[in-house]
Design a protein around this motif. Structure first.
Motif: not given
Length: 274
Positions: A21-24, A28-33, A60-63, A72-75
């Motif tokens: 679950l990417n919440i960034t 690279f694949f599902d960002g923003g979804r 935090y995208s690690s691409k 702070e933003e990550e939290l």
């Protein structure tokens, strides 16, 4: 081979699937979804219904070349999502994809069960202390440099030998702090060329010399879609093929975007070997 997740023993003798679950906004694949509560709950509910044992949440995208995101933003991104998931899915086993100890601490205190660190503690010297304090399973991934610089750090004399040495040192450090449940991730796509990624996959069974659970995360990565001259959107078939190869080399956890297909791989592999 088991890991203890908040008092629940998870048996890894049968391979398990970890849903991503990417919440960034920029993965690279599902960002923003998955930026709203409804989309997050729908996605996670679907992955759990399809058979995911773990849900790996990252903010935090690690691409390669990913831009910097403050702690702070990550939290601010991740803690409300942990709270939302724990509330709606009692018993969920949440893994947190972070290299920051303060993010790990906050997420554990809000219900996360596993920490998945792309740097194995190299990007935050306090990380191992947090893992030891809370006694949670810790996924250590191999990477050199940072997400911003890693693709310029692909020089190896013997990549598998050097990655194994990296893990030997990291495991020793973690054990000295009393950390019990360790999982290793060779880090496909991190400070490795496409050819090096395939060499690691080819020799994946050598990582069992560490006598630890092995996680493989190749879902829709560039080693697949660049090799096939397709997009990440079209890389599910290639992902399924390499996940199957990983299972034949006795991977314990598959970290994937597409849970249904990975679970089917596990079921058929188990059927073949029953």
């Amino acid at each position: 081979m088991t890991i203890n997740c908040k008092g629940q023993l998870i048996d890894l003798s049968q391979p398990k699937v970890m849903g991503i679950l990417n919440i960034t906004p920029n993965s690279f694949f599902d960002g923003g979804r998955y930026s709203g509560d409804a989309a997050i709950l729908t996605k996670v509910g679907k992955m759990l219904d399809e058979g995911a044992t773990f849900i790996d949440v990252g903010a935090y995208s690690s691409k390669p070349g990913a831009e910097f995101v403050s702690a702070e933003e990550e939290l601010n991104r991740i803690v409300p999502v942990i709270q939302l998931l724990v509330k709606h899915f009692p018993g969920i086993i949440i893994s947190i994809d972070t290299f920051r100890s303060e993010v790990a601490r906050a997420c554990i205190e809000n219900g996360a069960a596993i920490i998945n660190d792309i740097s194995a503690g190299n990007l935050d010297v306090k990380m191992l202390d947090v893992i030891a304090k809370y006694n949670v399973p810790y996924i250590m991934m191999h990477m050199k440099g940072t997400p911003e610089t890693m693709q310029s750090m692909t020089e190896y004399e013997d990549i598998v030998k050097e990655v194994l040495l990296f893990f030997s040192e990291k495991v020793s450090q973690a054990r000295s702090l009393g950390i019990n449940d360790l999982i290793i991730d060779p880090g496909f796509g991190f400070a490795k060329t496409i050819e090096q990624n395939f060499e690691v996959m080819q020799k994946l069974e050598l990582f069992h010399n560490l006598e630890l659970p092995l996680l493989v995360g190749i879902s829709r990565k560039s080693m697949i879609h660049k090799s096939l001259a397709i997009s990440a959107d079209d890389a599910l078939n290639g992902t399924t093929f390499l996940n199957t190869i990983a299972l034949t080399k006795e991977a314990h956890i598959l970290r994937v975007h597409d849970v249904k297909e990975a679970v089917e791989c596990v079921k058929l592999y188990e059927k073949l070997n029953s």
